[in-house]
Write a protein that holds these residues in place. Structure first.
Motif, PDB file in Angstrom:
ATOM      1  N   ASP A 134      15.386   4.259   7.004  1.00 40.24           N
ATOM      2  CA  ASP A 134      15.264   4.311   5.511  1.00 40.24           C
ATOM      3  C   ASP A 134      14.346   3.219   4.959  1.00 40.24           C
ATOM      4  OD1 ASP A 134      15.869   4.704   3.089  1.00 40.24           O
ATOM      5  OD2 ASP A 134      17.966   3.814   2.680  1.00 40.24           O
ATOM      6  N   PRO A 135      13.005   3.664   5.066  1.00 42.71           N
ATOM      7  CA  PRO A 135      12.169   2.635   4.627  1.00 42.71           C
ATOM      8  C   PRO A 135      12.086   2.362   3.303  1.00 42.71           C
ATOM      9  CG  PRO A 135      11.038   4.674   5.144  1.00 42.71           C
ATOM     10  CD  PRO A 135      12.469   4.816   5.819  1.00 42.71           C
ATOM     11  N   ALA A 136      12.814   3.353   2.260  1.00 38.89           N
ATOM     12  CA  ALA A 136      12.519   3.214   0.938  1.00 38.89           C
ATOM     13  C   ALA A 136      13.803   2.482   0.447  1.00 38.89           C
ATOM     14  CB  ALA A 136      12.749   4.645   0.162  1.00 38.89           C
ATOM     15  N   TRP A 186       3.285  -2.369   6.122  1.00 39.73           N
ATOM     16  CA  TRP A 186       2.655  -1.744   6.961  1.00 39.73           C
ATOM     17  C   TRP A 186       3.059  -0.317   7.293  1.00 39.73           C
ATOM     18  CZ3 TRP A 186       2.835   0.640  11.397  1.00 39.73           C
ATOM     19  CH2 TRP A 186       1.601   0.827  12.046  1.00 39.73           C
ATOM     20  N   TRP A 187       4.384  -0.235   7.434  1.00 41.81           N
ATOM     21  CA  TRP A 187       4.976   1.207   7.820  1.00 41.81           C
ATOM     22  C   TRP A 187       5.203   1.914   6.726  1.00 41.81           C
ATOM     23  CZ3 TRP A 187       4.638   4.573  11.082  1.00 41.81           C
ATOM     24  CH2 TRP A 187       6.030   5.598  11.025  1.00 41.81           C
ATOM     25  N   ARG A 188       5.439   1.448   5.662  1.00 41.40           N
ATOM     26  CA  ARG A 188       5.625   2.318   4.385  1.00 41.40           C
ATOM     27  C   ARG A 188       4.335   3.059   4.109  1.00 41.40           C
ATOM     28  NH1 ARG A 188       9.176  -1.751   0.410  1.00 41.40           N
ATOM     29  NH2 ARG A 188      11.175  -0.756   0.882  1.00 41.40           N
ATOM     30  N   ARG A 208       9.689   8.266  -1.741  1.00 39.15           N
ATOM     31  CA  ARG A 208      10.229   8.226  -0.448  1.00 39.15           C
ATOM     32  C   ARG A 208       9.818   6.927   0.352  1.00 39.15           C
ATOM     33  NH1 ARG A 208       8.519  14.146   2.124  1.00 39.15           N
ATOM     34  NH2 ARG A 208       9.404  13.097   3.924  1.00 39.15           N
ATOM     35  N   ILE A 209       8.904   6.286   0.203  1.00 38.58           N
ATOM     36  CA  ILE A 209       8.517   4.938   0.813  1.00 38.58           C
ATOM     37  C   ILE A 209       9.014   3.676   0.295  1.00 38.58           C
ATOM     38  CG2 ILE A 209       6.838   6.274   2.069  1.00 38.58           C
ATOM     39  CD1 ILE A 209       4.831   4.697   0.322  1.00 38.58           C
ATOM     40  N   GLY A 210       9.557   3.875  -0.883  1.00 33.43           N
ATOM     41  CA  GLY A 210      10.326   2.652  -1.398  1.00 33.43           C
ATOM     42  C   GLY A 210       9.357   2.025  -2.556  1.00 33.43           C
TER      43      GLY A 210
END
Length: 315
Positions: A216-218, A255-257, A278-280
């Motif tokens: 859950d990166p967001a 970085w991952w987001r 979706r990425i936060g």
């Protein structure tokens, strides 16, 4: 998705391509460096792989070899010398556009024949996950009874699908090639003692934190929340995570987001607001600002420059 799946998905572009080739007698073919990853699986016979700047690798029946960074190399019937390597026939000319080829020197009746599956994966090397980046130039996975049964099963299934024109092969073969990439990387990780990411995923604290971030990166992650998720104190998480991953938890998350965002921009037509959510990132503006700082261009321009990457590559 888990970390390994995400690491592969983030760099994959289009579909893998493959062809079967046969040779006999004396032969030597060169494959130029490729912006992706190459692989070979020996289905019958034996040969040698000579990577640019690397040691020769003997390949036997059932062996699989992955060149994850697209290194140039030569395939030959024997460990040929530098002069023979320099005279190697370009693989594209020799293999006849994916059709089985004949060796330059005719084979005698008792000479062994080579039957090998060759292929390529298209990868975006501009944003490689560190797990993929630490793979060596050549991953050689020799066939050994009882080792890596899932890899052996995938190779056997590919042999069946490629052995005849079976219904549904157009879907089965690319899907099996995708599985093959996962199994080859998994097999390398299981035998690697030097890889930092093998150690990171083997550490229960760091692995737990990575699974949470990738699941859950967001989510509104903080160091305290992530430490609680991993069941340790914040200083303990920061120390172990940074030592094994190479950057602090929140820096890795950022970085991952953005890496995930780049993948979504390449592979989907989702609007920027949807990707930001979706990425936060709370707003498209915040997302665009962070993306531009990391990539040196806006999300829209990045998408325009990579629009053609979504086109599938023929199998």
């Amino acid at each position: 998705m888990d970390v390994v799946s995400d690491a592969i998905s983030a760099v994959r572009i289009g579909r893998p391509s493959s062809n079967r080739v046969r040779a006999s007698g004396s032969w030597c073919a060169r494959l130029a460096p490729y912006d992706g990853a190459g692989f070979h699986i020996v289905l019958e016979g034996s040969c040698w792989l000579l990577p640019d700047g690397g040691a020769p690798v003997p390949l036997g029946v059932g062996d699989a070899v992955l060149l994850p960074h697209g290194a140039g190399h030569v395939l030959a019937d024997s460990a040929v010398d530098a002069e023979a390597v320099a005279r190697a026939v370009p693989f594209e000319d020799w293999s006849g556009d994916g059709q089985p080829f004949s060796a330059p020197t005719p084979a005698t009746a008792d000479e062994a024949r080579l039957h090998v599956l060759c292929g390529k994966y298209r990868l975006d090397h501009s944003r490689v996950h560190p797990l993929m980046a630490e793979l060596p130039q050549v991953v050689h996975l020799p066939h050994r009874v009882g080792r890596h049964p899932e890899l052996r099963a995938a190779i056997d299934l590919l042999g069946v699908e490629l052995g005849g024109r079976l219904p549904g092969a157009g879907i089965a073969v690319p899907s099996l090639l995708d599985l093959l990439l996962v199994y080859m990387i998994r097999a390398w990780m299981s035998g690697s003692t030097a890889g930092a990411w093998s150690a990171a995923l083997g550490d229960p604290v760091v692995a737990s934190a990575l699974r949470a971030l990738h699941a859950d990166p967001a989510a509104p992650w903080s160091n305290d929340r992530l430490a609680a998720e991993a069941g340790v104190s914040r200083p303990t998480l920061a120390r172990r995570f940074t030592a094994l991953v190479g950057r602090p938890p929140m820096a890795y998350l950022t970085w991952w987001r953005l890496t995930r965002a780049a993948h979504l921009l390449r592979e989907t037509t989702d609007p920027l607001a949807a990707i930001a959510a979706r990425i936060g990132y709370g707003t498209p503006y915040a997302f665009s600002h962070a993306f531009s700082r990391e990539f040196g261009t806006t999300p829209g321009r990045y998408r325009e420059g990579h629009h053609g990457d979504r086109a599938p590559e023929p199998a």
